[in-house]
Design an enzyme around this catalytic site. Structure first.
Site, PDB file in Angstrom:
ATOM      1  N   ASP A 202      -8.732   9.121   3.357  1.00  0.00           N
ATOM      2  CA  ASP A 202      -8.295   7.733   3.434  1.00  0.00           C
ATOM      3  C   ASP A 202      -9.427   6.836   3.924  1.00  0.00           C
ATOM      4  OD1 ASP A 202      -6.363   5.388   4.046  1.00  0.00           O
ATOM      5  OD2 ASP A 202      -5.040   6.970   3.322  1.00  0.00           O
ATOM      6  N   HIS A 242      -4.764   2.552   7.716  1.00  0.00           N
ATOM      7  CA  HIS A 242      -3.938   3.374   6.829  1.00  0.00           C
ATOM      8  C   HIS A 242      -4.042   4.861   7.150  1.00  0.00           C
ATOM      9  CE1 HIS A 242      -2.510   4.769   2.750  1.00  0.00           C
ATOM     10  NE2 HIS A 242      -1.662   3.795   2.987  1.00  0.00           N
ATOM     11  N   SER A 419       3.233   5.732   1.145  1.00  0.00           N
ATOM     12  CA  SER A 419       2.226   6.217   2.095  1.00  0.00           C
ATOM     13  C   SER A 419       2.872   6.703   3.382  1.00  0.00           C
ATOM     14  CB  SER A 419       1.222   5.106   2.417  1.00  0.00           C
ATOM     15  OG  SER A 419       0.426   4.797   1.302  1.00  0.00           O
TER      16      SER A 419
END
Length: 710
Positions: A202, A242, A419
């Site tokens: 990520d 994230h 996600s």
């Protein structure tokens, strides 16, 4: 990079069978000084004992001593040699103790209790210990420390755990209680992800977060954008949260009083920073192939744009990295690649247009809300293997909390999208691998197929394939069930070696009539009488090429010999491309377990009226079952709220809790049984009449129905 008609050409069809501690207890033993060994203590002897007890005791390296308040009980362990219960009774009585009896099956060890010594009487307790140790038959006497022990009920004490309804649903969200990922029974078995390594591919990982640091694995971490080993995100950009959020859902530490709890809270977690810059085939291949000898599970919550018009797939090197990971990773058991399906539902996107989620080597995970309904941004496709929870509703509106770690050592309850679903799946797979470390990548997929649970059972999209497995293009084989997966894994027998069988369509170019369908039969004997013969299929890959004036008008369905229908491509109203497709590989898992032998039917349709098609596939202006469920839920919630408001207005004491010293009992007034409260005996009654303050909880038909449903 995104965080999570037809004329002449050839059609190729491919069938693939993938197949195929030592707990060192620290305590103190009071060491005897033989100089003190006398039948009676003289005044000077008592003084010596006091001096001996007043200094820090010298002990073996396995023993320490700290005399603190509330640490010691009024019981002693006494070792008498030679063992003799009568001697133990005599010594106990002499010094004011009671001999409770032998300690377990340990020869010569007795349990003494002194009723007159309280936990705060430290000096008196020390003196009694010294007196016991002066007895000739006593090898040692030790006052018993009160040890801090907690029940291993599997419920973490982290402050936000109460909001993690998807791990333990007690009804704290709007959905029914009990509908969750069923992880607590696994934790109670002491299966918590220990020994499993997860890496998040990520935008980086804030491994210094106090809820992640102890689980951080440097070997599973790297920065591919800058050739560095520290995956810390560029926190000057708040959007680079994230990866840290994904990591917390999978492997945040439990019982440390910080934030929430990861599904596999004893797993190791690493981060590959590769989304903080330009994405290339080489970079993605490097990430997917990074430390396959060390990393068990790779979390991937990114892919092509979810704009309803993009087709994107791994480049040749990234595709090879996925294949090699499955073949060589985890000591040839196969790396586990977990992939979020995407969030393109609002743009009518189709996750079969994402070549990462359609790879046979990845586990494609979708999402559902707390009522088991699909999220408003859910993408439907035949490659979705299963779903986990996130906070979304079926239609844009209320959102539920999803707790995880965040940048700047913060805790967030605002993680959204698929996600937020894929890391939960990765955590469950980590628990499964701890239960059975010898599972192959195909075994893991098969366990999901066998143990996933139906969600939103009234949805008419649920079908059964020819092998008896239920599936739905929105939910895959259903909601992951951690306990069911772990239980099945513990007795699972590895699948036989993978086999691959290819069946060609046997035709060249064909035209599709405008506004109509082309049907093509593809017969196969499933490589009968060869080493590639397949009796039970796992993945079916359909490779298609076509040209069309508007690619988004095309839909493709594949019907198996067992009459199982997979929608390989749905119409996409925003896809205006006239480029068609060149050897695009679609994939379905919904024929899992079927015998592939027979005639497969391919249906390719030109859908010129997009408005009608979109209504058909998305339920707009139609009787969408999930929308109906959502409306019923909202109506019940509003009715319940209105009833509470009415009671609140009619009764000024409605929101007043019962004060301390109040007792409640049932009384019958005018034929009706009601709550009646009054002071306990001896208590004053300053608040006056205190009746009927909580009738809604006991008598509301709405409340009763909700409780019964739970």
């Amino acid at each position: 990079m995104n965080y999570r008609g037809i004329y002449r050409r050839r059609y190729v069809f491919v069938l693939l069978l993938l197949v195929a501690v030592v707990n060192i207890s620290y305590g103190w033993t009071v060491l005897k000084n033989k100089d003190y060994k006398r039948r009676y203590l003289s005044p000077s002897g008592v003084e010596k004992v006091r001096k001996h007890l007043s200094r820090k005791y010298v002990a073996s390296r396995n023993n320490t001593q700290t005399f603190k308040k509330h640490y010691f009980s009024n019981t002693w362990a006494v070792h008498i040699d030679p063992p003799d219960n009568d001697v133990a009774d005599r010594i106990a009585k002499k010094h004011g103790f009671t001999n409770i009896g032998k300690i377990g099956n340990i020869e010569g060890h007795y349990h003494f209790k002194h009723e007159e010594i309280g936990e705060r009487e430290l000096e008196k307790a020390r003196h009694k210990t010294a007196l016991l140790n002066l007895e000739d038959e006593v090898k040692f006497a030790e006052q018993q420390k009160i040890l801090e022990r907690v029940k291993r009920d599997g419920i973490p004490n982290d402050p936000y755990f109460k909001d993690m309804w998807y791990l333990l649903n007690t009804g704290q969200a709007s959905g029914p209680a009990g509908v969750d990922m069923n992880v607590v029974p696994v934790w109670k078995k002491n299966i918590t992800g220990r020994g499993i390594v997860i890496s998040v591919l990520d935008d980086g990982l804030d491994w210094t977060h106090p809820d992640l640091e102890a689980n951080y694995d440097q070997t599973a971490s790297i920065v591919l954008n800058d050739n560095d080993n520290d995956p810390m995100p560029r926190d000057s950009d708040a959007d680079n949260c994230h990866g840290t959020r994904c990591a917390g859902e999978a492997a945040a530490i439990a019982n440390n009083g910080i934030c929430g709890t990861g599904v596999a809270y004893n797993a190791k977690i690493g981060g590959v920073r590769m989304l903080d810059g330009q994405a290339t085939d080489a970079l993605e291949a490097s990430a997917l192939g990074f430390r396959g000898d060390h990393i068990d599970i790779y979390i991937n919550c990114w892919g092509p744009k979810d704009d309803g018009k993009t087709f994107g797939k791994p480049g040749p090197m990234a595709a090879k990295a996925l294949r090699l990971g499955a073949e060589q990773g985890r000591n040839r058991l196969g790396s586990i690649f977990v992939w979020a399906t995407g969030n393109g539902g609002l743009t009518d996107d189709d996750c079969n247009c994402d070549g990462y989620t359609t790879s046979i080597f990845t586990i494609s995970i979708g999402c559902i809300g707390d009522h088991g309904l699909s999220a408003y941004y859910t993408e439907k496709c035949s490659s979705t293997l299963a779903v986990t929870f996130n906070g979304a509703s079926h239609k844009e509106g209320r959102e539920n909390k999803m707790v995880t770690t965040d940048l700047y050592h913060q805790c967030t309850e605002e993680f959204k999208g698929t996600s937020a679903s894929a890391p939960l799946a990765a955590g469950i797979i980590a628990l499964t691998l701890e239960a059975n470390p010898l599972l192959t990548w195909r075994d893991v997929q098969a366990l999901i197929v066998h143990t996933a649970q139906i969600t939103s059972p009234v949805d008419e999209g649920w079908k059964r394939n020819g092998a008896g497995f239920h599936f739905n293009h929105k939910f895959g084989f259903g909601r992951l069930d951690a306990n069911a997966m772990v239980n099945a894994a513990q007795s699972w027998k590895n699948l036989p070696a993978q086999r691959k069988c290819t069946a060609a369509s046997g035709f060249d170019h064909q035209d599709i009539p405008r506004g109509d369908s082309l049907f093509i039969n593809i017969p196969t004997v499933a490589c009968e009488s060869s080493s590639a013969q397949i009796a039970k299929v796992e993945h079916v890959v359909l490779t298609v090429s076509f040209v069309h004036r508007r690619r988004g008008d095309v839909s493709i369905d594949l019907i198996s010999p067992k009459d199982t229908k997979s929608q390989m491509l749905s119409p996409r109203k925003y896809d205006d491309s006239d480029e068609g497709l060149d050897e695009w590989s679609f994939m379905t898992v919904y024929n899992w377990g079927e015998n592939p032998k027979g005639i497969w039917r391919l249906k390719i349709t030109d859908n010129p009226n997009q408005d009608d098609v979109m209504n058909l596939f998305n339920g707009d202006n139609t009787d969408d079952v999930e929308s109906l469920e959502e409306r019923v839920i909202d109506t019940q919630t509003k009715q319940n709220k209105a009833e509470w408001e009415k009671m609140r207005k009619e009764n000024p004491y409605f929101d007043v809790p019962y004060p301390n010293g109040v007792r409640k009992n049932k009384v019958t007034i005018e034929g009706s049984t009601q709550d009646h409260v009054k002071p306990k005996e001896g208590a004053k009654e300053p608040w006056g009449n205190y009746r009927n303050t909580n009738n809604i909880n006991n008598n509301s038909s709405t409340a009763f129905k909700r409780k019964k449903k739970q």
